[in-house]
Write a protein that holds these residues in place. Structure first.
Motif, PDB file in Angstrom:
ATOM      1  N   ALA B  58       0.826  -1.216   0.000  1.00  0.00           N
ATOM      2  CA  ALA B  58       0.000   0.000   0.000  1.00  0.00           C
ATOM      3  C   ALA B  58       0.857   1.263   0.000  1.00  0.00           C
ATOM      4  CB  ALA B  58      -0.927  -0.006   1.215  1.00  0.00           C
ATOM      5  N   ARG B  59       2.005   1.229   0.679  1.00  0.00           N
ATOM      6  CA  ARG B  59       2.886   2.413   0.667  1.00  0.00           C
ATOM      7  C   ARG B  59       3.360   2.721  -0.754  1.00  0.00           C
ATOM      8  NH1 ARG B  59       6.348   1.601   6.342  1.00  0.00           N
ATOM      9  NH2 ARG B  59       4.886   2.790   7.613  1.00  0.00           N
ATOM     10  N   ASP B  60       3.696   1.683  -1.517  1.00  0.00           N
ATOM     11  CA  ASP B  60       4.100   1.923  -2.907  1.00  0.00           C
ATOM     12  C   ASP B  60       2.915   2.394  -3.753  1.00  0.00           C
ATOM     13  OD1 ASP B  60       6.777   1.572  -2.713  1.00  0.00           O
ATOM     14  OD2 ASP B  60       6.894  -0.184  -4.027  1.00  0.00           O
ATOM     15  N   ALA B  61       1.729   1.893  -3.434  1.00  0.00           N
ATOM     16  CA  ALA B  61       0.537   2.318  -4.184  1.00  0.00           C
ATOM     17  C   ALA B  61       0.277   3.812  -3.969  1.00  0.00           C
ATOM     18  CB  ALA B  61      -0.687   1.503  -3.748  1.00  0.00           C
ATOM     19  N   VAL B  62       0.445   4.278  -2.737  1.00  0.00           N
ATOM     20  CA  VAL B  62       0.240   5.712  -2.444  1.00  0.00           C
ATOM     21  C   VAL B  62       1.320   6.550  -3.130  1.00  0.00           C
ATOM     22  CG1 VAL B  62       0.244   7.453  -0.605  1.00  0.00           C
ATOM     23  CG2 VAL B  62      -1.005   5.303  -0.283  1.00  0.00           C
ATOM     24  N   LYS B  63       2.573   6.037  -3.096  1.00  0.00           N
ATOM     25  CA  LYS B  63       3.670   6.750  -3.782  1.00  0.00           C
ATOM     26  C   LYS B  63       3.360   6.907  -5.273  1.00  0.00           C
ATOM     27  CE  LYS B  63       7.839   5.363  -1.395  1.00  0.00           C
ATOM     28  NZ  LYS B  63       8.938   4.384  -1.486  1.00  0.00           N
ATOM     29  N   ARG B  64       2.909   5.815  -5.898  1.00  0.00           N
ATOM     30  CA  ARG B  64       2.641   5.863  -7.339  1.00  0.00           C
ATOM     31  C   ARG B  64       1.449   6.764  -7.645  1.00  0.00           C
ATOM     32  NH1 ARG B  64       4.391   0.024  -7.826  1.00  0.00           N
ATOM     33  NH2 ARG B  64       6.212   0.048  -9.201  1.00  0.00           N
ATOM     34  N   GLN B  70      -5.038  11.016   3.111  1.00  0.00           N
ATOM     35  CA  GLN B  70      -6.288  11.430   3.763  1.00  0.00           C
ATOM     36  C   GLN B  70      -7.474  11.426   2.788  1.00  0.00           C
ATOM     37  OE1 GLN B  70      -7.196  12.595   6.994  1.00  0.00           O
ATOM     38  NE2 GLN B  70      -5.344  11.549   7.654  1.00  0.00           N
ATOM     39  N   ASP B  71      -7.192  11.462   1.490  1.00  0.00           N
ATOM     40  CA  ASP B  71      -8.270  11.464   0.495  1.00  0.00           C
ATOM     41  C   ASP B  71      -8.811  10.063   0.196  1.00  0.00           C
ATOM     42  OD1 ASP B  71      -8.209  14.185   0.244  1.00  0.00           O
ATOM     43  OD2 ASP B  71      -6.777  14.168  -1.431  1.00  0.00           O
ATOM     44  N   ILE B  72      -8.193   9.039   0.787  1.00  0.00           N
ATOM     45  CA  ILE B  72      -8.661   7.664   0.550  1.00  0.00           C
ATOM     46  C   ILE B  72      -9.849   7.388   1.477  1.00  0.00           C
ATOM     47  CG2 ILE B  72      -8.028   5.212   0.670  1.00  0.00           C
ATOM     48  CD1 ILE B  72      -5.143   6.086  -0.006  1.00  0.00           C
ATOM     49  N   GLY B  73     -10.970   7.060   0.873  1.00  0.00           N
ATOM     50  CA  GLY B  73     -12.213   6.928   1.646  1.00  0.00           C
ATOM     51  C   GLY B  73     -12.524   5.517   2.114  1.00  0.00           C
ATOM     52  N   ALA B  74     -11.831   4.516   1.556  1.00  0.00           N
ATOM     53  CA  ALA B  74     -12.091   3.132   1.968  1.00  0.00           C
ATOM     54  C   ALA B  74     -10.831   2.301   1.778  1.00  0.00           C
ATOM     55  CB  ALA B  74     -13.230   2.529   1.152  1.00  0.00           C
ATOM     56  N   VAL B  75     -10.611   1.375   2.695  1.00  0.00           N
ATOM     57  CA  VAL B  75      -9.491   0.426   2.588  1.00  0.00           C
ATOM     58  C   VAL B  75     -10.033  -0.968   2.879  1.00  0.00           C
ATOM     59  CG1 VAL B  75      -7.298  -0.346   3.569  1.00  0.00           C
ATOM     60  CG2 VAL B  75      -7.706   2.094   3.241  1.00  0.00           C
ATOM     61  N   MET B 135      -9.087   1.950  -1.752  1.00  0.00           N
ATOM     62  CA  MET B 135      -7.978   1.004  -1.950  1.00  0.00           C
ATOM     63  C   MET B 135      -8.432  -0.434  -1.713  1.00  0.00           C
ATOM     64  SD  MET B 135      -4.005   1.155  -0.774  1.00  0.00           S
ATOM     65  CE  MET B 135      -4.274   1.919   0.791  1.00  0.00           C
ATOM     66  N   GLY B 136      -8.081  -1.305  -2.637  1.00  0.00           N
ATOM     67  CA  GLY B 136      -8.344  -2.742  -2.502  1.00  0.00           C
ATOM     68  C   GLY B 136      -7.019  -3.481  -2.480  1.00  0.00           C
ATOM     69  N   ALA B 156       3.612 -16.428   0.178  1.00  0.00           N
ATOM     70  CA  ALA B 156       3.271 -15.142   0.803  1.00  0.00           C
ATOM     71  C   ALA B 156       3.577 -13.975  -0.131  1.00  0.00           C
ATOM     72  CB  ALA B 156       4.061 -14.973   2.100  1.00  0.00           C
ATOM     73  N   GLY B 157       2.658 -13.012  -0.136  1.00  0.00           N
ATOM     74  CA  GLY B 157       2.869 -11.820  -0.952  1.00  0.00           C
ATOM     75  C   GLY B 157       1.561 -11.078  -1.109  1.00  0.00           C
ATOM     76  N   GLY B 158       1.605  -9.929  -1.755  1.00  0.00           N
ATOM     77  CA  GLY B 158       0.361  -9.195  -1.944  1.00  0.00           C
ATOM     78  C   GLY B 158       0.525  -7.990  -2.852  1.00  0.00           C
ATOM     79  N   ALA B 159      -0.615  -7.411  -3.200  1.00  0.00           N
ATOM     80  CA  ALA B 159      -0.608  -6.220  -4.050  1.00  0.00           C
ATOM     81  C   ALA B 159      -1.769  -5.313  -3.638  1.00  0.00           C
ATOM     82  CB  ALA B 159      -0.743  -6.612  -5.523  1.00  0.00           C
ATOM     83  N   ALA B 160      -1.546  -4.009  -3.814  1.00  0.00           N
ATOM     84  CA  ALA B 160      -2.545  -3.005  -3.434  1.00  0.00           C
ATOM     85  C   ALA B 160      -2.865  -2.122  -4.639  1.00  0.00           C
ATOM     86  CB  ALA B 160      -2.006  -2.148  -2.286  1.00  0.00           C
ATOM     87  N   PHE B 161      -4.126  -1.748  -4.765  1.00  0.00           N
ATOM     88  CA  PHE B 161      -4.567  -0.925  -5.907  1.00  0.00           C
ATOM     89  C   PHE B 161      -5.449   0.207  -5.401  1.00  0.00           C
ATOM     90  CE2 PHE B 161      -3.785  -5.221  -7.188  1.00  0.00           C
ATOM     91  CZ  PHE B 161      -2.975  -5.069  -8.312  1.00  0.00           C
ATOM     92  N   ILE B 162      -5.110   1.425  -5.781  1.00  0.00           N
ATOM     93  CA  ILE B 162      -5.947   2.575  -5.425  1.00  0.00           C
ATOM     94  C   ILE B 162      -6.787   2.924  -6.641  1.00  0.00           C
ATOM     95  CG2 ILE B 162      -5.971   4.991  -4.673  1.00  0.00           C
ATOM     96  CD1 ILE B 162      -3.252   4.462  -3.327  1.00  0.00           C
ATOM     97  N   MET B 163      -8.098   2.934  -6.440  1.00  0.00           N
ATOM     98  CA  MET B 163      -9.019   3.281  -7.526  1.00  0.00           C
ATOM     99  C   MET B 163      -9.371   4.761  -7.438  1.00  0.00           C
ATOM    100  SD  MET B 163      -9.244   0.313  -8.796  1.00  0.00           S
ATOM    101  CE  MET B 163      -9.128  -1.434  -8.337  1.00  0.00           C
TER     102      MET B 163
END
Lengths: 129, 348
Positions: B58-64, B70-75, B135-136, B156-163
């Motif tokens: 998620a940190r990389d998703a926010v960077k990208r 604060q503008d993210i309304g759902a996680v 974010m999902g 183990a691993g994962g990925a995060a996506f900000i819509m």
């Protein structure tokens, strides 16, 4: 139970939040109420950068009960870009290959568990870049 | 236009080779590697879990995305290995990223497709106008019973996506979900390892649901497999995604970039999402991407993405999946692996 103390420390442990003295620029990590340099009580909250270098380290081969299954592990003093020094575990590394001066990144990891049924405590650790 | 405005992925550095597991149980390594098409898998460090993996991605998703958290309304975090049975993983994540407290947070669970569920709901909330960004995340530190076929794959691993709607890097053109009560794989409350129904996990489960969602999306979009540059399917082993791709009419070249399972294993809720992250790392503007997840129980979520001119601008702002996959590995022997995965009984 370590719940209340853990909750109080979340800003510094999760987000590297520090207090920057508005008068003299001293950065207090963790946050302080009074600046040790100029005695001002006027601080702004800043977030420290997540990159730094190893100033010194030691290898823990005999640890307390909570950490005994993780030995051997390294604990070091890391200097961040702002000059702030923090003590942290250095993770994901062959401890025999660690060197002073190596660049590290601060990451979010599980630090300890409060027993088998207690809370999980998260915070920062360093990994080599 | 609604779609992905930022993405990030994370894989632990630890690995165990399929050969090491096979030798431990007296199996023929060559037969296992050939049969499952798995060479090695990721293993979470002793201080890593679904929450830490989600935070890293998620940190990389926010960077990208280059947005104010604060503008993210759902996680929403989808996983079958949430560290707490009762306490949402996302509550820790939002405090680590500086999101909220005005934010909607939930943990999702649907075997291996909980991540795509999280992505789907995040996308739908933004599309409806309910919030600016959502974010999902799909992440797991899955367990396979010792000696079971799943032990070669569960990783183990994962990925995060900000819509979002502004500066969309990959537009979502179509979605489709396909679900039925299919008892192919499950874990009862209180059980440590999951159970599965052997060969029943194939045609009636994996293939039926992925093809159900995939064919419905192709029909909705009036597109055919040749219209896509890339395709990624849930990866329980190396063989199944190749086989379902072939049955649907996709070529090996279309699957190659997202087919990371031979070196990563099955990251469960993170499986097709990490494959998608690997594709987004290299896709070019205009490329169409076909993705279908699969979760036992059973269901599939499908997405059709199209990369925009924004994608190349953000690709290098975070760590790329294949850089983590193929560099800085720390290999474990079976004893170390058993300790890391809490497979050894010890006195507390």
């Amino acid at each position: 139970m370590i719940t209340a103390r853990y909750h109080r420390e979340i800003p510094q442990r999760y987000r590297l939040e520090a207090g920057k003295c508005k008068k003299c620029g001293f950065i207090a990590f963790p946050h302080r109420l009074v600046c040790p340099k100029c005695k001002s009580q006027d601080f702004e909250t800043i977030r420290l950068s997540d990159e730094g270098k190893i100033l010194t380290f030691t290898i823990v081969r005999v640890a307390s009960d909570k950490f005994s299954k993780q030995t051997p592990f390294a604990v070091g003093i890391v200097e961040l870009k702002e000059g702030v020094k923090l003590t942290t575990q250095i993770a994901d590394v062959d401890v025999d290959k660690l060197e002073i001066g190596q660049k590290v990144k601060i990451v979010f990891r599980k630090i300890q568990e409060d027993g088998k049924a207690g809370i999980l405590c998260y915070g920062y650790k360093a990994v080599l870049i | 236009m609604v779609g992905i405005v930022g993405y990030g992925s994370y894989l632990p550095r630890y690995r165990i080779k399929a050969e090491v597991i096979a030798k431990q149980w007296g199996s023929d390594p060559a037969a296992i590697i050939r049969g499952l098409q798995l060479n090695e898998k990721t293993v979470p460090g002793q201080d890593e879990d679904t929450i830490t993996i989600s935070v890293a991605a998620a940190r990389d998703a926010v960077k990208r995305a280059n947005i104010n958290p604060q503008d993210i309304g759902a996680v929403y975090i989808g996983s079958e290995s949430h560290p707490y049975a009762v306490k949402p993983s996302g509550a820790t994540l939002i405090d680590a990223l500086g999101i909220g407290p005005d934010v909607h947070v939930a943990s999702y669970e649907f075997a291996c497709k909980a991540g795509s569920e999280a992505m789907y709901v995040a996308y739908s909330l933004v599309k409806s106008g309910e919030m600016k960004y959502a974010m999902g995340i799909g992440a797991d530190t899955s367990q396979g019973a010792p000696g079971d076929a799943l032990e070669y794959s569960a990783s183990a691993g994962g990925a995060a996506f900000i819509m979002g709607k502004e500066k969309v890097a990959a537009e979502i053109l179509f979605t489709h979900s396909y679900t039925s009560d299919t008892p192919d794989f499950w874990r009862r409350e209180g059980e440590f390892y999951p159970r599965h129904a052997g060969r029943f996990t194939g045609d009636p489960a994996y293939f039926k649901h992925i093809m159900g969602a995939a064919n419905a999306m192709l029909e909705k979009s009036k597109m055919s497999p040749k219209d896509f540059k890339y395709a990624v399917f849930h990866m329980p082993n190396g063989k199944f995604p190749q086989e379902v791709g072939k049955r649907l009419g996709f070529t090996k070249e279309q699957l190659e970039v997202g087919w990371i399972v031979p070196w990563m294993g099955n990251t469960y809720s993170g499986s097709s999402p990490t494959g998608l992250a690997a594709i987004l790392d290299v896709a070019k503007p205009g490329d169409s991407i076909f993705m279908v997840s699969f979760g036992s129980g059973a269901g599939s979520d499908g997405f059709i993405f199209r990369a925009t001119d924004e994608l190349p601008k953000i690709q290098n702002l975070g760590v790329k999946l294949r850089d983590m996959l193929l560099n800085n590995q720390i290999y474990l022997n079976y004893g170390e692996y058993a300790k890391f995965r809490h497979k050894i009984k010890i006195n507390e």
